[in-house]
Design a protein around this motif. Structure first.
Motif, mmCIF file in Angstrom:
data_model
loop_
_atom_site.group_PDB
_atom_site.id
_atom_site.type_symbol
_atom_site.label_atom_id
_atom_site.label_comp_id
_atom_site.label_asym_id
_atom_site.label_seq_id
_atom_site.Cartn_x
_atom_site.Cartn_y
_atom_site.Cartn_z
ATOM 1 N N ARG A 328 56.499 -26.995 11.398
ATOM 2 C CA ARG A 328 57.486 -27.205 12.438
ATOM 3 C C ARG A 328 56.904 -27.532 13.888
ATOM 4 N NH1 ARG A 328 61.713 -23.188 10.947
ATOM 5 N NH2 ARG A 328 61.253 -22.548 8.654
ATOM 6 N N VAL A 329 55.882 -27.113 14.096
ATOM 7 C CA VAL A 329 55.205 -27.483 15.391
ATOM 8 C C VAL A 329 55.072 -29.016 15.411
ATOM 9 C CG1 VAL A 329 53.266 -27.250 16.830
ATOM 10 C CG2 VAL A 329 54.388 -25.270 15.875
ATOM 11 N N LEU A 330 54.401 -29.481 14.283
ATOM 12 C CA LEU A 330 54.128 -31.100 14.115
ATOM 13 C C LEU A 330 55.464 -31.733 14.070
ATOM 14 C CD1 LEU A 330 51.404 -30.847 11.641
ATOM 15 C CD2 LEU A 330 51.099 -31.495 13.993
ATOM 16 N N ALA A 331 56.553 -31.109 13.554
ATOM 17 C CA ALA A 331 57.663 -32.057 13.841
ATOM 18 C C ALA A 331 58.267 -32.042 14.990
ATOM 19 C CB ALA A 331 58.741 -31.138 12.634
ATOM 20 N N ALA A 332 58.194 -30.934 16.005
ATOM 21 C CA ALA A 332 58.558 -30.964 17.141
ATOM 22 C C ALA A 332 57.713 -31.776 18.051
ATOM 23 C CB ALA A 332 58.760 -29.488 17.642
ATOM 24 N N LEU A 333 56.629 -31.843 17.856
ATOM 25 C CA LEU A 333 55.672 -32.819 18.728
ATOM 26 C C LEU A 333 55.891 -33.942 18.414
ATOM 27 C CD1 LEU A 333 52.405 -30.636 18.685
ATOM 28 C CD2 LEU A 333 53.785 -30.856 20.376
ATOM 29 N N THR A 334 55.986 -34.438 17.118
ATOM 30 C CA THR A 334 56.430 -35.847 16.670
ATOM 31 C C THR A 334 57.591 -36.142 17.359
ATOM 32 O OG1 THR A 334 55.252 -35.492 14.369
ATOM 33 C CG2 THR A 334 56.710 -37.438 14.767
ATOM 34 N N PHE A 335 58.721 -35.245 17.168
ATOM 35 C CA PHE A 335 59.905 -35.852 17.879
ATOM 36 C C PHE A 335 59.856 -35.987 19.596
ATOM 37 C CE2 PHE A 335 64.113 -35.370 19.908
ATOM 38 C CZ PHE A 335 64.970 -35.895 18.821
ATOM 39 N N LEU A 336 59.060 -35.200 20.180
ATOM 40 C CA LEU A 336 58.750 -35.585 21.482
ATOM 41 C C LEU A 336 57.880 -36.530 21.760
ATOM 42 C CD1 LEU A 336 57.674 -31.865 22.663
ATOM 43 C CD2 LEU A 336 59.918 -33.194 23.340
ATOM 44 N N ALA A 337 56.976 -37.027 20.606
ATOM 45 C CA ALA A 337 56.202 -38.272 21.001
ATOM 46 C C ALA A 337 57.129 -39.595 20.663
ATOM 47 C CB ALA A 337 55.114 -38.162 19.861
ATOM 48 N N ILE A 382 62.892 -39.979 13.507
ATOM 49 C CA ILE A 382 63.327 -40.009 12.263
ATOM 50 C C ILE A 382 62.210 -39.247 11.351
ATOM 51 C CG2 ILE A 382 64.212 -41.217 10.279
ATOM 52 C CD1 ILE A 382 65.404 -43.461 12.083
ATOM 53 N N LEU A 383 61.141 -39.405 11.441
ATOM 54 C CA LEU A 383 60.093 -38.809 10.813
ATOM 55 C C LEU A 383 59.994 -37.497 10.803
ATOM 56 C CD1 LEU A 383 57.353 -41.719 10.731
ATOM 57 C CD2 LEU A 383 58.625 -40.785 8.675
ATOM 58 N N ALA A 384 60.033 -36.905 12.136
ATOM 59 C CA ALA A 384 59.945 -35.677 12.567
ATOM 60 C C ALA A 384 60.931 -34.980 11.666
ATOM 61 C CB ALA A 384 60.685 -35.304 13.878
ATOM 62 N N ARG A 385 61.992 -35.347 11.121
ATOM 63 C CA ARG A 385 62.896 -34.475 10.077
ATOM 64 C C ARG A 385 62.063 -34.483 8.832
ATOM 65 N NH1 ARG A 385 66.481 -30.753 8.712
ATOM 66 N NH2 ARG A 385 67.627 -31.316 7.009
ATOM 67 N N GLY A 386 61.521 -35.522 8.236
ATOM 68 C CA GLY A 386 60.688 -35.388 6.990
ATOM 69 C C GLY A 386 59.581 -34.384 7.442
ATOM 70 N N LEU A 387 58.922 -34.490 8.368
ATOM 71 C CA LEU A 387 57.798 -33.558 8.560
ATOM 72 C C LEU A 387 58.497 -31.809 8.540
ATOM 73 C CD1 LEU A 387 55.810 -35.136 11.374
ATOM 74 C CD2 LEU A 387 55.216 -35.020 9.107
#
Length: 855
Positions: A328-337, A382-387
């Protein structure tokens, strides 16, 4: 006398070279005072320092490739973070302390030994990484010395005046190494030493990774040079490599003094000595001292944690929650990135950085990097959803997109801040692969309204910021075709259109994507019906339905069924539908209609000739895939000259103390533990794994439903096979066959042939008409010039594919029993579909893609 002094010659020589290097530095810097050098050092701009740190971080990431390739070479894979840590710590120590075989190897030994590698494997890793280092140095040094030769100082008395001959000499080593890796398949033997070269692909990766490593190391120094320096990167790279070669040969710790002396001799005509020396000092701090301090701190923390039981318990407690929180944290950080990349692409870059890039970076590279950076931002959204959904594919693609974003950020405007952010996120993501275990497709996972709104808000925000930054000029159509370093509004417009087009394509693909078939477990009524139909079916392959690894489609009159599996777009019916002709036709058409609802491919695998007209009516193409062997049992015996070999096999096995028996259905449950032991032994000896779909596998529920043929030796089961008994037709049982055949390591030779012989004799006594030996793949295919392409390919595999599978040997074995051969077909859509269908069937049979690759 010489023998006593020999151990001291190396250190004495290194000390002498260090003294000579210090003298050379003193000679070069004698006319300058310390204050002037310190002033130049303190005048380094923050931009240059941060750029150097960013390049250093990327360089150490690339350096991890040394250890990853080494572990692949010795075939001892480890989790990704471990070779990264070993590479970082080992290189940080060996770069600074020097004596890489002592410093870096000691660190690697400490880490790898704690992770389960043997001393011999660690030695191979050290040799492999050392060889990779020199291959890269020789490769890039040979190229740069040959294409952009450096003039040698006048006091160097050699028969040539530039580095070009040296470059050609250096290139010889990697070229010979690659040639040997491509041509030499057997191990090299040098006396008692055996050297197995890596495969050509691995050798090529060695050269590429190491060359990139040396180029990045030189780029760190280049970033620290003053902007007014009258040098280009190829010149600095050449001087850097020459200094590194001298430093490595000297074995002075870190090449200290030797490296600096060489660069001062080569570059001081173009850069004043104080400025160059200040840059070299900064380079030592950025590239050597800080990584060394960080590596020492990491190793110290690791050792301290390993020594403290209490700390381990705390970490174990936290790790219980980490798998839940990390995705969840990596998904949020990926979205922010992703938002950071989009906003960066929509807003103007720092003007001074663009001016610096303009001096050496082609405009096309900058334009392409800006476009790629914006698309990478969209991809991360888009990938944040996959993570968040823990998808395995999202993990790998996100890592690639982050790396592309790092490179694009640096090339489109030296945005080292966002490059550093993406690097930290990438380093945090890499060790977390085990948390992303789901194998679903990225597009198969739906986006909730919240995710769709978040992505749309992020896109709208970046577009709005771009409009606010550039004003109404973004609507000027003439800007679309302007390509200069200064026209950032044009780049923003082109990137925005690219983002919107890609977004529309992804949305269209999701709208046009076929609905995902839902697996509905068969009800108990269908299962009971299938059992009854299997027992009554004259053909034994119907018993594959008892494996319970396939779905069923039962006829409306409940007098027939078909069994199928799904892989990709292929809906594969195993064999022909079971039942009377009317039921088979109904089931085939209903199956065709069901598959069409999901835009799949209707496939009948191992179809018999009786139903071929039906499959042609369905609009399918036919490809012969082999022949099935059926032995007529009423005429089978061991009498006569033709059956001499079969008689010998039976007599030999029974002389060895073996005996054949049939275990009835009610006796099978008590035998299962012993049968499981024989099966496990067989799988381990064959280094094989269980197959599925078209072949049986060891399942107690499955084996309880069939009698067993056993071979005992000294009262112990050494071989077994479960028996398929076909139903009756015209008052006589029709077909007999076996599925799962296994034998122990101490079973008599030819025990499987003995089992076949005794089963056929038993089946003849029971009144069965046929014994089904199964299919011989690619047997009976014509290799005629006018035959279809797939048929000729199958014939070639049968004739020359012995290294993949012993097709001809299987045919010869079954021919011992004088069977009647009947053709089997694949019914599927035509064109280019059959190869993909066969790949999907192989995946079903092997239990997954891993099973296709492994044995």
């Amino acid at each position: 006398m010489f023998g006593r002094l020999k151990p001291y010659l190396g250190p004495v020589l290194a000390l002498a070279l260090l003294v000579a290097a210090v003298w050379a530095l003193h000679a070069q810097l004698a006319e300058y005072n310390l204050e002037e050098i310190l002033g130049t050092l303190l005048s380094e701009k923050d931009r240059d320092i941060f750029l150097a740190f960013g390049l250093t971080a990327v360089n150490f990431i690339v350096l991890a490739g040394y250890d990853i390739l080494a572990l692949a070479y010795i075939k001892h894979p480890l989790p990704a973070y471990r070779p990264v840590l070993a590479s970082f710590a080992g290189n940080a120590f060996s770069n600074t302390i020097g004596l890489s075989t002592l410093a870096g190897s000691s660190v690697r030994y400490r880490l790898y030994s704690s992770w389960g590698l043997t001393p011999g494997e660690i030695a191979k890793v050290v040799v492999f990484t050392t060889l990779t280092l020199w291959l890269g140095l020789f490769s890039i040094g040979g190229i740069i010395f040959s294409l952009r030769p450096l003039p040698l100082p006048g006091w160097v008395h050699l028969p040539f005046g530039t580095t070009r001959p040296l470059g050609l000499l250096l290139l010889a080593a990697p070229v010979l190494y690659l040639y040997a890796a491509a041509r030499k398949e057997t191990p090299w033997r040098i006396g008692k030493l055996t050297l197995l070269l890596p495969q050509f692909r691995s050798a090529l990766l060695q050269v590429a990774v190491a060359s990139l490593d040396w180029a990045l190391a030189a780029a760190v120094l280049y970033a620290l040079l003053p902007p007014w320096a009258n040098v280009n990167f190829p010149l600095v790279l050449g001087a850097f490599l020459l200094g590194q070669i001298a430093g490595l040969i000297s074995q002075v710790p870190g090449g200290l003094g030797v490296f600096e002396s060489c660069l001062l001799f080569l570059l001081t005509p173009r850069i004043p000595a104080p400025a160059l020396f200040a840059a070299l000092v900064a380079y030592r701090v950025v590239y050597y001292l800080i990584p060394l301090a960080l590596a020492a701190a990491i190793l110290a923390a690791r050792e301290a944690m390993a020594a403290r039981e209490h700390a381990r318990n705390i970490i174990l407690f936290l790790m219980q929650w980490f798998p839940v929180v990390a995705p969840r944290v990596l998904a949020a950080l990926t979205f922010l990135a992703g938002m950071v990349l989009l906003i960066s692409g929509a807003t103007p870059a720092v003007h001074s950085r663009l001016q610096w890039l303009e001096d050496f970076l082609p405009l096309s590279v900058l334009e392409f990097s800006h476009f790629v950076g914006s698309l990478a931002g969209l991809g991360l959204l888009i990938l944040a959803r996959g993570l968040h959904k823990r998808l395995d594919a999202a993990y790998f693609i996100t890592a690639c997109v982050l790396f592309a974003g790092i490179i694009a950020s640096l090339l489109k405007g030296l945005d080292y801040e966002e490059a550093l952010l993406l690097t930290v996120l990438l380093l945090a993501l890499l060790p977390c692969h085990k948390f992303f275990y789901r194998k679903a497709s990225l597009l198969s996972e739906g986006f909730t309204r919240g995710w769709v709104m978040a992505i749309l808000v992020a896109l709208a925000t970046s577009i709005l910021l771009g409009y606010m930054a550039y004003g109404d000029t973004t609507l000027d159509s003439e800007l679309w075709w302007i390509f200069t370093f200064e026209d950032e509004a044009s780049r923003f417009m082109r990137a925005t259109v690219g983002i919107l087009v890609v977004t529309l394509i992804i949305a269209a693909l999701r709208l046009m994507r076929s609905a995902k078939p839902r697996y509905v477990p068969p009800c108990e009524g269908d299962i009971q019906t299938v059992r009854e139909l299997v027992a009554a079916a004259p053909e034994t392959p119907a018993y594959l339905a008892l494996l319970r690894d396939k779905s069923f489609l039962v006829s409306r009159a409940r007098d027939g069924f078909l069994m199928y599996g799904i892989c990709g777009r292929s809906w594969v019916c195993m064999g022909d539908p079971v039942g009377p002709p009317a039921a088979r036709a109904e089931l085939a058409w209903r199956f065709r209609e069901m598959v069409d609802l999901y835009a799949g491919w209707t496939v009948f695998y191992q179809a018999g000739k009786e139903n071929l007209p039906l499959y042609l009516d369905l609009g399918l193409s036919l490809i012969k895939i082999g022949e099935e062997a059926r032995v007529p049992l009423p005429g089978f015996s061991l009498a006569g000259q033709a059956r001499k070999g079969l008689r010998y096999t039976r007599n030999m096995v029974e002389k060895d103390g073996a005996a054949f028996e049939i275990a009835p259905l009610e006796a099978v449950p008590a035998l299962l533990p012993e049968l499981k032991s024989v099966s496990d032994t067989w799988l381990a000896a064959k280094h094989a794994r269980e197959k599925k779909f078209s072949l049986g596998f060891f399942s107690e529920d499955y084996l309880r439903q069939t009698p067993m043929a056993l071979v005992r030796k000294n009262g112990r089961i050494v071989a077994f096979a479960n028996i398929w008994r076909g139903g009756s037709a015209n008052g006589a049982p029709q077909e007999l066959s076996v599925d799962l055949m296994r034998y122990a390591a101490d079973a008599p030779p030819s025990v499987m042939e003995y089992l076949y012989i005794m089963l056929m004799l038993w089946g003849r006594e029971q009144g069965y008409q046929w014994f089904n030996l199964g299919m011989a793949p690619f047997s009976g295919l014509e290799n005629h010039a006018l035959a279809p392409a797939w048929t000729r390919l199958g014939a070639l595999l049968y004739s020359y594919g012995g290294q993949l599978y012993n097709f001809q040997g299987l045919r010869r074995f079954k021919d011992k029993f004088d069977p009647v051969w009947e053709s089997k077909y694949l019914a599927s859509p035509g064109g280019t579909v059959p190869p993909r269908v066969l790949a999907n069937i192989a995946t079903l049979v092997s239990g997954g893609v891993r099973g296709v690759i492994a044995k």
